[in-house]
Design a protein around this motif. Structure first.
Motif, PDB file in Angstrom:
ATOM      1  N   GLN A   1       0.885  -1.169   0.153  1.00  0.00           N
ATOM      2  CA  GLN A   1      -0.301   0.089  -0.092  1.00  0.00           C
ATOM      3  C   GLN A   1       0.950   1.370  -0.039  1.00  0.00           C
ATOM      4  O   GLN A   1       1.647   1.428   1.011  1.00  0.00           O
ATOM      5  N   VAL A   2       0.649   2.313  -0.905  1.00  0.00           N
ATOM      6  CA  VAL A   2       1.456   3.396  -1.078  1.00  0.00           C
ATOM      7  C   VAL A   2       0.864   4.476  -0.849  1.00  0.00           C
ATOM      8  O   VAL A   2      -0.488   4.726  -1.465  1.00  0.00           O
ATOM      9  N   ARG A   3       1.378   5.606  -0.275  1.00  0.00           N
ATOM     10  CA  ARG A   3       0.630   6.764  -0.431  1.00  0.00           C
ATOM     11  C   ARG A   3       1.628   7.827  -0.840  1.00  0.00           C
ATOM     12  O   ARG A   3       2.827   7.736  -0.573  1.00  0.00           O
ATOM     13  N   ALA A   4       1.152   8.532  -1.832  1.00  0.00           N
ATOM     14  CA  ALA A   4       2.229   9.402  -2.653  1.00  0.00           C
ATOM     15  C   ALA A   4       2.738  10.363  -2.014  1.00  0.00           C
ATOM     16  O   ALA A   4       2.132  11.015  -1.074  1.00  0.00           O
TER      17      ALA A   4
ATOM     18  N   GLY B   1     -10.057   5.957  -1.414  1.00  0.00           N
ATOM     19  CA  GLY B   1      -9.745   6.050  -0.081  1.00  0.00           C
ATOM     20  C   GLY B   1      -8.554   6.471   0.628  1.00  0.00           C
ATOM     21  O   GLY B   1      -7.992   7.297  -0.102  1.00  0.00           O
ATOM     22  N   ASP B   2      -8.286   5.825   1.715  1.00  0.00           N
ATOM     23  CA  ASP B   2      -7.000   6.408   2.331  1.00  0.00           C
ATOM     24  C   ASP B   2      -5.728   6.113   1.744  1.00  0.00           C
ATOM     25  O   ASP B   2      -4.905   7.024   1.810  1.00  0.00           O
ATOM     26  N   LEU B   3      -5.649   5.094   0.937  1.00  0.00           N
ATOM     27  CA  LEU B   3      -4.204   4.916   0.320  1.00  0.00           C
ATOM     28  C   LEU B   3      -4.321   5.408  -1.346  1.00  0.00           C
ATOM     29  O   LEU B   3      -5.339   5.670  -1.695  1.00  0.00           O
ATOM     30  N   ASP B   4      -3.416   5.762  -1.924  1.00  0.00           N
ATOM     31  CA  ASP B   4      -3.321   6.165  -3.160  1.00  0.00           C
ATOM     32  C   ASP B   4      -3.062   4.841  -4.273  1.00  0.00           C
ATOM     33  O   ASP B   4      -3.764   4.902  -5.185  1.00  0.00           O
ATOM     34  N   TYR B   5      -2.259   4.042  -3.855  1.00  0.00           N
ATOM     35  CA  TYR B   5      -1.840   2.978  -4.957  1.00  0.00           C
ATOM     36  C   TYR B   5      -1.653   1.686  -3.943  1.00  0.00           C
ATOM     37  O   TYR B   5      -1.121   1.460  -3.024  1.00  0.00           O
ATOM     38  N   LEU B   6      -2.239   0.726  -4.874  1.00  0.00           N
ATOM     39  CA  LEU B   6      -1.913  -0.832  -4.299  1.00  0.00           C
ATOM     40  C   LEU B   6      -1.345  -1.575  -5.305  1.00  0.00           C
ATOM     41  O   LEU B   6      -1.474  -1.528  -6.545  1.00  0.00           O
ATOM     42  N   ILE B   7      -0.117  -2.076  -4.806  1.00  0.00           N
ATOM     43  CA  ILE B   7       0.635  -2.890  -5.537  1.00  0.00           C
ATOM     44  C   ILE B   7       0.848  -4.301  -5.457  1.00  0.00           C
ATOM     45  O   ILE B   7       0.626  -4.781  -4.090  1.00  0.00           O
ATOM     46  N   ARG B   8       0.631  -5.256  -6.249  1.00  0.00           N
ATOM     47  CA  ARG B   8       0.489  -6.610  -6.248  1.00  0.00           C
ATOM     48  C   ARG B   8       1.985  -7.376  -6.832  1.00  0.00           C
ATOM     49  O   ARG B   8       2.400  -6.930  -7.913  1.00  0.00           O
ATOM     50  N   ALA B   9       2.564  -7.928  -5.956  1.00  0.00           N
ATOM     51  CA  ALA B   9       3.805  -8.452  -6.313  1.00  0.00           C
ATOM     52  C   ALA B   9       4.126  -9.856  -5.828  1.00  0.00           C
ATOM     53  O   ALA B   9       3.623 -10.389  -4.751  1.00  0.00           O
ATOM     54  N   ARG B  10       5.307 -10.562  -6.572  1.00  0.00           N
ATOM     55  CA  ARG B  10       5.580 -11.840  -6.318  1.00  0.00           C
ATOM     56  C   ARG B  10       6.988 -11.986  -6.033  1.00  0.00           C
ATOM     57  O   ARG B  10       8.019 -11.373  -6.676  1.00  0.00           O
ATOM     58  N   VAL B  11       7.704 -12.624  -4.988  1.00  0.00           N
ATOM     59  CA  VAL B  11       8.942 -12.612  -4.537  1.00  0.00           C
ATOM     60  C   VAL B  11       8.951 -13.864  -3.875  1.00  0.00           C
ATOM     61  O   VAL B  11       8.184 -14.698  -3.492  1.00  0.00           O
TER      62      VAL B  11
END
Length: 149
Positions: free
Chosen positions: A68-71, A100-110
């Motif tokens: 979850q990212v806030r710019a 809503g509260d957060l600006d961006y949602l990133i989905r990643a695989r590690v």
């Protein structure tokens, strides 16, 4: 699009490697009629690509993380930098601008937590962010690429 197109799409979503003969048999069309419909849907952009789905765990990418990212800023330059950075990182599978509260949602695989930390460090080195937090998937209950038709 009609019911036959939807049936063709259903079969392709289940297995894109099916031949035209097999798809035609399953949906009740000739090989040529099936090909014409698929070509029409490709030309219209309904079918964007045909891909192979891989087993992430067998490729040592067993950890899914939602970041979850806030710019730091809300301007075109920041967004361009963020978009270029996230598109260039192959571990990042999806990036979504949210309400809503957060600006961006990133989905990643590690691979693991250490691999996530490496991804996190690389991301914050490329893009200034106000706040970053992560949630890690403990169990995948449902994960599909098939759209409801």
């Amino acid at each position: 699009m009609d019911d036959l197109d939807r049936k063709i799409l259903h079969e392709l979503q289940r297995d894109a490697s099916l031949g035209l003969e097999e798809i035609g048999t399953r949906v009740g069309l000739s090989r040529n009629a099936c090909w014409r419909r698929i070509k029409t849907m490709e030309d219209a952009g309904i079918i964007r690509a045909r891909v192979t789905l891989l087993d992430a765990a067998k490729l040592n990418l067993g950890l899914t993380v939602f970041i979850q990212v806030r710019a730091a800023q809300h301007d075109a330059d920041w967004l361009d930098t963020f978009a270029r950075a996230t598109r260039a990182m192959p571990e990042i599978l999806g990036v979504y601008r949210m309400t809503g509260d957060l600006d961006y949602l990133i989905r990643a695989r590690v691979a693991d937590m250490a691999d996530y930390d490496r991804l996190y460090q690389a991301l914050i080195a490329r893009v200034p962010m106000r706040d970053v937090s992560a949630s890690f998937v403990m169990e995948e209950i449902k994960d599909t690429t098939a759209l409801p038709l």
